[in-house]
Design a protein around this motif. Structure first.
Motif, mmCIF file in Angstrom:
data_model
loop_
_atom_site.group_PDB
_atom_site.id
_atom_site.type_symbol
_atom_site.label_atom_id
_atom_site.label_comp_id
_atom_site.label_asym_id
_atom_site.label_seq_id
_atom_site.Cartn_x
_atom_site.Cartn_y
_atom_site.Cartn_z
ATOM 1 N N VAL A 138 78.350 15.329 53.461
ATOM 2 C CA VAL A 138 77.953 14.330 54.354
ATOM 3 C C VAL A 138 77.853 15.169 55.680
ATOM 4 C CG1 VAL A 138 78.482 12.291 55.662
ATOM 5 C CG2 VAL A 138 79.170 12.394 53.349
ATOM 6 N N SER A 139 76.762 14.768 56.454
ATOM 7 C CA SER A 139 76.308 15.304 57.800
ATOM 8 C C SER A 139 76.135 14.421 58.708
ATOM 9 C CB SER A 139 75.237 16.309 57.755
ATOM 10 O OG SER A 139 73.906 15.789 57.174
ATOM 11 N N PRO A 140 76.405 14.426 60.015
ATOM 12 C CA PRO A 140 76.029 13.534 60.741
ATOM 13 C C PRO A 140 74.629 12.974 61.160
ATOM 14 C CG PRO A 140 76.734 15.078 62.053
ATOM 15 C CD PRO A 140 76.967 15.589 60.615
ATOM 16 N N SER A 141 73.669 14.046 60.793
ATOM 17 C CA SER A 141 72.183 13.749 60.896
ATOM 18 C C SER A 141 71.514 14.158 59.790
ATOM 19 C CB SER A 141 71.837 14.655 62.051
ATOM 20 O OG SER A 141 71.878 16.100 61.566
ATOM 21 N N PRO A 142 70.480 13.607 59.507
ATOM 22 C CA PRO A 142 69.692 13.809 58.051
ATOM 23 C C PRO A 142 68.862 15.218 57.943
ATOM 24 C CG PRO A 142 68.244 12.290 59.547
ATOM 25 C CD PRO A 142 69.540 12.594 60.175
ATOM 26 N N SER A 143 69.619 16.234 58.557
ATOM 27 C CA SER A 143 69.189 17.553 58.328
ATOM 28 C C SER A 143 68.893 17.984 56.797
ATOM 29 C CB SER A 143 70.066 18.466 59.168
ATOM 30 O OG SER A 143 71.385 18.433 58.730
ATOM 31 N N LEU A 144 68.099 18.688 56.574
ATOM 32 C CA LEU A 144 68.017 19.458 55.260
ATOM 33 C C LEU A 144 69.041 20.170 54.981
ATOM 34 C CD1 LEU A 144 64.063 19.899 55.013
ATOM 35 C CD2 LEU A 144 65.457 18.074 53.994
ATOM 36 N N PRO A 145 69.826 20.080 53.744
ATOM 37 C CA PRO A 145 70.723 21.089 53.174
ATOM 38 C C PRO A 145 70.296 22.586 53.101
ATOM 39 C CG PRO A 145 70.236 19.703 51.292
ATOM 40 C CD PRO A 145 69.396 19.351 52.684
ATOM 41 N N GLU A 146 71.136 23.540 53.417
ATOM 42 C CA GLU A 146 70.814 25.063 53.018
ATOM 43 C C GLU A 146 71.934 25.237 52.051
ATOM 44 O OE1 GLU A 146 70.574 27.376 56.398
ATOM 45 O OE2 GLU A 146 69.035 26.078 57.586
ATOM 46 N N TRP A 147 71.686 24.915 50.768
ATOM 47 C CA TRP A 147 72.662 25.186 49.764
ATOM 48 C C TRP A 147 71.950 25.955 48.573
ATOM 49 C CZ3 TRP A 147 73.940 22.641 44.713
ATOM 50 C CH2 TRP A 147 74.986 22.800 44.416
ATOM 51 N N GLN A 148 72.388 27.004 48.148
ATOM 52 C CA GLN A 148 71.488 27.550 47.091
ATOM 53 C C GLN A 148 72.502 27.436 45.565
ATOM 54 O OE1 GLN A 148 68.816 29.067 47.716
ATOM 55 N NE2 GLN A 148 69.323 28.306 49.928
ATOM 56 N N GLY A 149 73.279 26.522 45.442
ATOM 57 C CA GLY A 149 74.063 26.574 44.141
ATOM 58 C C GLY A 149 75.167 27.139 44.125
#
Length: 214
Positions: free
Chosen positions: A117-128
């Motif tokens: 969860v993030s406080p803003s709808p920012s796109l995640p930077e997650w590579q798995g």
């Protein structure tokens, strides 16, 4: 010779249509009562799942009642952003849950993962990578009408990650208390609809016959 009162006439086609509609409503009410019993059994099964060992992540089309609330793990080979949905973090803060589609094998996307969860709808930077967590259902929108009539909705499994992606908070794990069992209320509504339809039609017949000349 006295005039005999004209007997009330009941129109065949409208009466047949109303009768069929009432029977359908009653049938839907009975079906909802049956679904209530099935839901109670499913809730008991899911409550027990939380106490069972971890299992392999289920594939789409599996009977998810047997998997929900079980612990599981997978390896996300690569990712694709799916959507942001409103949610709550484990510490109680609200925000936006990031749901990712993961490829877990050579045949394309195989799982959905909630990475926090993030406080803003920012796109995640997650590579798995390797993910451990709890199995629940991917959020989906379903209208009240679909729920009352049993409209087809394809449930998809979702793994809520124990360890969130960098910069995010861990999503609150699923709680069986949050799963509604509204089938009794839906059944009562269908029975009420049937009763109201009968009353309205009887009143309409009385008005129709009263307006006809003797």
């Amino acid at each position: 010779m006295t005039d005999q009162p004209t007997p009330a006439r009941i129109p065949l086609i409208p009466t047949t249509l109303v009768a069929l509609a009432v029977l359908v409503m009653i049938g839907l009410g009975i079906w909802q009562l049956q679904r209530r019993a099935e839901k109670e059994q499913a809730l008991a099964l899911m409550a027990n799942n939380a106490n069972l060992p971890a299992i392999a992540f289920p594939k789409l089309g599996a009977d998810l009642d047997h998997y929900r609330f079980r612990r599981s793990s997978l390896v996300c080979l690569d990712t694709q952003f799916v959507e942001m949905v409103a949610g709550k973090a484990r510490n109680g803060r609200t925000g936006y849950r990031a749901i990712m589609a993961c490829r877990t094998g050579a045949e394309g996307p195989g799982a959905y993962v909630d990475i926090g969860v993030s406080p803003s709808p920012s796109l995640p930077e997650w590579q798995g990578g390797a993910v451990r967590g709890v199995i629940t259902l991917k959020p989906t929108s379903q209208s009240i009408w679909n729920r009352m009539t049993g409209g087809a909705v394809v449930d998809e499994p979702l793994l809520i990650a124990d360890a969130p992606a960098q910069g995010r908070l861990a999503t609150s794990p699923p709680n069986i208390a949050d799963i509604p069992n509204n089938h009794l209320a839906y059944a009562v509504q269908w029975f009420l609809f049937a009763g109201v339809a009968i009353i309205i039609y009887i009143l309409a017949l009385r008005r129709r016959n009263a307006s006809k000349p003797a």
